[in-house]
Motif scaffolding. Sequence first.
Motif, PDB file in Angstrom:
ATOM      1  N   ARG A   1      52.366  50.241  17.929  1.00 45.04           N
ATOM      2  CA  ARG A   1      53.186  51.007  17.035  1.00 45.04           C
ATOM      3  C   ARG A   1      54.035  51.888  15.868  1.00 45.04           C
ATOM      4  N   ASP A   2      52.644  50.812  15.354  1.00 46.89           N
ATOM      5  CA  ASP A   2      52.585  50.769  13.567  1.00 46.89           C
ATOM      6  C   ASP A   2      50.990  52.061  13.326  1.00 46.89           C
ATOM      7  N   GLY A   3      50.743  52.549  14.339  1.00 46.92           N
ATOM      8  CA  GLY A   3      49.234  53.515  14.020  1.00 46.92           C
ATOM      9  C   GLY A   3      47.753  52.710  14.082  1.00 46.92           C
ATOM     10  N   ARG A   4      47.962  51.949  14.617  1.00 47.56           N
ATOM     11  CA  ARG A   4      46.725  50.788  14.636  1.00 47.56           C
ATOM     12  C   ARG A   4      45.860  51.259  16.145  1.00 47.56           C
ATOM     13  N   TRP A   5      44.722  51.137  16.351  1.00 50.25           N
ATOM     14  CA  TRP A   5      44.383  50.392  17.805  1.00 50.25           C
ATOM     15  C   TRP A   5      44.199  48.958  17.731  1.00 50.25           C
TER      16      TRP A   5
ATOM     17  N   GLU B   1      55.083  50.126  21.756  1.00 51.66           N
ATOM     18  CA  GLU B   1      55.981  49.361  21.642  1.00 51.66           C
ATOM     19  C   GLU B   1      55.895  48.272  20.003  1.00 51.66           C
ATOM     20  N   ARG B   2      55.193  47.740  19.832  1.00 48.54           N
ATOM     21  CA  ARG B   2      54.702  46.707  19.007  1.00 48.54           C
ATOM     22  C   ARG B   2      53.703  47.065  17.580  1.00 48.54           C
ATOM     23  N   ASP B   3      53.553  46.000  16.873  1.00 43.55           N
ATOM     24  CA  ASP B   3      52.861  46.671  15.544  1.00 43.55           C
ATOM     25  C   ASP B   3      51.212  46.022  16.480  1.00 43.55           C
ATOM     26  N   ARG B   4      49.987  46.072  15.527  1.00 46.17           N
ATOM     27  CA  ARG B   4      49.428  45.540  16.163  1.00 46.17           C
ATOM     28  C   ARG B   4      49.316  44.390  15.851  1.00 46.17           C
ATOM     29  N   ASP B   5      49.427  43.732  14.487  1.00 45.85           N
ATOM     30  CA  ASP B   5      49.330  42.052  14.405  1.00 45.85           C
ATOM     31  C   ASP B   5      49.861  41.198  15.520  1.00 45.85           C
ATOM     32  N   GLU B   6      51.529  41.556  16.238  1.00 47.79           N
ATOM     33  CA  GLU B   6      52.101  40.893  16.747  1.00 47.79           C
ATOM     34  C   GLU B   6      51.186  41.399  18.177  1.00 47.79           C
ATOM     35  N   VAL B   7      50.847  42.513  18.492  1.00 43.49           N
ATOM     36  CA  VAL B   7      49.563  42.633  20.070  1.00 43.49           C
ATOM     37  C   VAL B   7      48.500  41.919  20.196  1.00 43.49           C
ATOM     38  N   VAL B   8      48.237  40.888  18.817  1.00 40.69           N
ATOM     39  CA  VAL B   8      46.548  40.669  18.970  1.00 40.69           C
ATOM     40  C   VAL B   8      47.343  39.241  19.008  1.00 40.69           C
ATOM     41  N   ARG B   9      48.391  39.086  18.577  1.00 34.00           N
ATOM     42  CA  ARG B   9      48.460  37.858  18.771  1.00 34.00           C
ATOM     43  C   ARG B   9      49.075  36.972  19.500  1.00 34.00           C
TER      44      ARG B   9
ATOM     45  N   ALA C   1      40.772  42.933  20.620  1.00 38.09           N
ATOM     46  CA  ALA C   1      40.898  42.913  20.111  1.00 38.09           C
ATOM     47  C   ALA C   1      41.050  44.087  19.051  1.00 38.09           C
ATOM     48  N   PRO C   2      41.473  44.424  17.144  1.00 40.26           N
ATOM     49  CA  PRO C   2      41.590  44.849  16.973  1.00 40.26           C
ATOM     50  C   PRO C   2      40.200  45.652  16.681  1.00 40.26           C
ATOM     51  N   ILE C   3      40.904  47.310  16.421  1.00 41.53           N
ATOM     52  CA  ILE C   3      40.175  48.388  16.299  1.00 41.53           C
ATOM     53  C   ILE C   3      40.005  48.436  14.949  1.00 41.53           C
ATOM     54  N   TYR C   4      38.267  48.279  14.116  1.00 43.49           N
ATOM     55  CA  TYR C   4      38.831  48.129  13.068  1.00 43.49           C
ATOM     56  C   TYR C   4      37.277  50.358  12.417  1.00 43.49           C
TER      57      TYR C   4
END
Length: 243
Positions: free
Chosen positions: A88-92, A144-152, A162-165
């Motif tokens: 949701r926050d535009g990260r991957w 529907e969720r921000d990256r940190d929430e998804v990873v957690r 894994a977050p894509i850096y």
Amino acid sequence: MSPTVPPTLPPFGLADGIAALAAAFATMTALRARDTTGRGQVVDLAIIEPILTLLGPQPTVYDALGQIQPRTGNRSANNAPRNTYRTRDGRWVAVSTSAQSIAERVMHLVGRPEFVDEPWFASGAERAKHADELDEAVGSWIAERDRDEVVRAFEEAQAAVAPIYDVRDVMADPQFAALGSLVRVPDPELGSVLMQNVLFRLSETPGAIRSAGPSIGQHTEEVLGEIGIGPDEVAELRKKGAV
């Protein structure tokens, strides 16, 4: 590969870097053999060979079955869901379900447990045939969720994610900092240069980067001196613009 989609090229020296690592290993192997046999040997390595090895069984499959591996992008022919998904926050983030248990946990996490009961879900290869459906289920939940929430959430569910850096994330990551993966090297022109550290550290001889690289012509006299060209001759060559 689709005839309408052009091949892609890495924006960096992928084959070069892999070949350099392979050549270093080959050199160490030759030195070890010399210690054992007393004889040196020539290392013959083409830049294309190490990266060809990384293609895995493609030559074997083509030779035996005549099959050419199609272009799959982030997907796999062996399992699904396996892809990158926008948050949701535009990260991957990247998700891979190589194990059956992980695939099942992911489906429960994203609220689609009915997929687990499908006959095709019990096989990674069969799941891959339903990648569109699985990607929609996983992708819509992640979107529907921000990256940190998804990873957690994935980590709590013991599902692989894994977050894509990008390079900003690499520089901010505490694990890279703890490893010393990036170092600042003094530079006479720029003050300091941030760059990647040595690939590994040995316990007795850990190694270090001594400089960010010499300036152009810094070692001209030293190199030419090794072949008998003295300072006066070097000065004359400089006047002529030869060096």
